[in-house]
Design an enzyme around this catalytic site. Structure first.
Site, short mmCIF file in Angstrom:
data_model
loop_
_atom_site.label_atom_id
_atom_site.label_comp_id
_atom_site.label_asym_id
_atom_site.label_seq_id
_atom_site.Cartn_x
_atom_site.Cartn_y
_atom_site.Cartn_z
N HIS A 69 0.84 -1.19 0.00
CA HIS A 69 0.00 0.00 0.00
C HIS A 69 0.88 1.25 0.00
CE1 HIS A 69 -2.56 -2.79 2.75
NE2 HIS A 69 -2.72 -3.12 1.49
N TYR A 132 3.56 2.27 13.97
CA TYR A 132 4.00 3.31 13.04
C TYR A 132 3.35 4.66 13.36
CZ TYR A 132 -0.32 1.85 10.58
OH TYR A 132 -1.61 1.51 10.27
#
Length: 488
Positions: A69, A132
């Site tokens: 992605h 993240y």
């Protein structure tokens, strides 16, 4: 996992994709690390990307695989438990499109992934925790800009440690297109303000001539950038650049009570609002300044000269410059004597030359100031300089090599000249009647003026060394004048 190593960064084959080795301190109780440390990491080259959200992905079993992605934000990825094999694919437009980088991450390694680089990983242990930071909030409009490529594409050549047919994948990830069918992720949008002015028109013409995408053009009737209430209409995380071509330029009217308010609103308040939103959302701001921020006592002005404006217009422009300079990603393009598509000195002189040449008009001569010296700046040159600073090179439809942020002077190259000298040349080019232009002093010219007159700098010549050092060569103003006159 390696303990007690030094913090260091490694560049990869994909521009902007950076791998960090993290110091991890452990003993019998477990371990500790500084997972993200702004000051230390930016000193090593990590962009100061301004994360706004922290996400955690728990992967229950070995072999869970996610991606590929490319998302419309920057990410700083690390592992809290377990380990991953990661694969990253550059899905940005350009010669690097499709380039692949792979590596393994455990709690002692992290990676910074810039916007537009496709991200994927495979969990190598049960209970792998993947975390993240991102610098934009998810929205439906953001999701529409995602770009995907198939994990199994043979053209990518990714050597997955665990064969994909043995892995846990989502149906969506299995259906992603092969690289040959992927459209690169578009750059962030560019907003152009003041698009109906002389520079705004030149910027639009440049964009259309070069086929650039993602540009939005607004004037005060579409977006009044001096109105704080209008900023809520935009999702600023979708924008990468604002080119501010809007300004109040009625120099003499700025000395009136109503003009003073309008000048400060457009030239100071508006740029300060733009600078604030650009700083908050990591947007690059391009702003146009003026030689009027100086008093004109120096023969040539460089970018380091302290401000010393004489009138309201110059004072409001200086205030706007100070506000914009506080935005980390800014270009201030300082110009003088702007000439473009619209009302300007050259058009006025051309019309007067035509009248003098008409025996039935009755106008036999024109007086023009001869004690203000500088060089004109043509908006075609200004537009080229804007895109040069932003990094557009060799006709590329996206920025590839931006100049260092800061202030740059720009005018035409060549000998300095007075307004009288320009007028005489225009008259000669138009009708061969340059002898009908009579030089006068500024004091003489405005002796019988109706209404307030703003003081003008006597010397407006700008030093062009800094912009030339970036590789941009301004056009000679006389050549530009000849070309411009041929269009009138």
């Amino acid at each position: 996992m390696e303990f007690e190593k030094d913090l260091r960064v490694t560049e990869t084959g994909i521009p902007g994709l950076l791998v960090f080795d993290l110091p991890v301190h452990g003993d019998g109780r477990g371990w500790f690390k500084e997972n993200w440390q702004r000051a230390k990491m930016t000193a090593l080259g990590l962009p100061d990307f301004g994360p706004v959200q922290n996400n955690i992905s728990f992967n229950a079993t070995r072999g869970v695989t996610r991606g590929i992605h490319a998302e419309p934000w920057d990410k700083f990825i690390s592992v809290a438990a377990g380990g991953i094999f990661g694969a990253w694919v550059d899905l940005r437009p350009g010669e690097g499109f499709g380039r692949v980088y792979t590596t393994r991450l455990d709690p002692s390694r992290a990676i910074f992934v810039p916007r537009g680089v496709g991200n994927s990983f495979q969990a190598l242990e049960d209970g792998t925790v993947y975390t993240y930071l991102v610098n934009a909030h998810w929205s439906l409009e953001q999701k529409r800009t995602y770009t995907f490529v198939n994990l199994a594409d043979p053209d990518l050549g990714i050597d997955w440690p665990i064969p994909l047919d043995e892995c846990e994948l989502s149906e969506a990830d299995r259906r992603h297109p092969m690289l040959g069918d992927v459209r690169p992720m578009a750059p962030r949008r560019t907003l152009v303000t003041g698009c109906k002015g002389q520079l705004g028109r030149a910027v639009r013409e440049y964009v259309e001539a070069h086929g650039l995408e993602g540009f939005e053009f607004n004037d005060i009737d579409g977006f009044d950038f001096s109105d704080p209430g209008q900023y809520e209409r935009f999702d600023w995380s979708l924008y990468g650049t604002i080119i501010n071509c809007g300004a109040y330029t009625a120099v003499d009217k700025a000395e009136t009570p109503e003009g003073r308010v309008a000048a400060w609103k457009a030239n100071a308040q508006g740029p300060s609002l733009l600078a604030r939103v650009c700083a908050e959302h990591h947007v690059t701001l391009v702003h146009v300044s003026s030689d009027y921020v100086f008093d004109g006592t120096r023969g040539v002005h460089d970018e380091s000269e302290p401000f010393s404006p004489l009138g309201v217009y110059g004072q409001s422009k200086a205030a706007g410059d100070l506000a914009v300079a506080g935005c980390p990603r800014h270009y201030i393009l300082r110009s003088s004597w702007v000439i473009g598509d619209g009302r300007n000195f050259v058009r006025t002189m051309k019309a007067l030359s035509d009248r003098v040449a008409d025996p039935d008009d009755g106008l036999d001569r024109v007086t023009v100031v001869d004690d203000q010296v500088g060089r004109p700046t043509f908006t075609t040159d200004m537009a080229r300089a804007v895109f040069h600073l932003l990094g557009y090179r060799d006709g590329a439809p996206w920025p590839v090599e931006p100049a260092p942020y800061g202030t740059y002077n720009l005018s035409g190259e060549g000998e300095a000249v007075s307004w009288y000298g320009i007028a005489r040349r225009v008259f000669d080019l138009a009708n061969g009647n340059g002898d009908k232009v009579i030089p006068v002093s500024t004091v003489e010219y405005y002796a019988n003026a109706n209404g307030p007159v703003s003081p003008r700098p006597a010397h407006s010549t700008l030093d062009l060394t800094r912009i030339e050092n970036t590789g941009y060569m301004p056009a000679d103003w006389e050549d530009s004048l000849n070309a411009y006159m041929s269009t009138l």
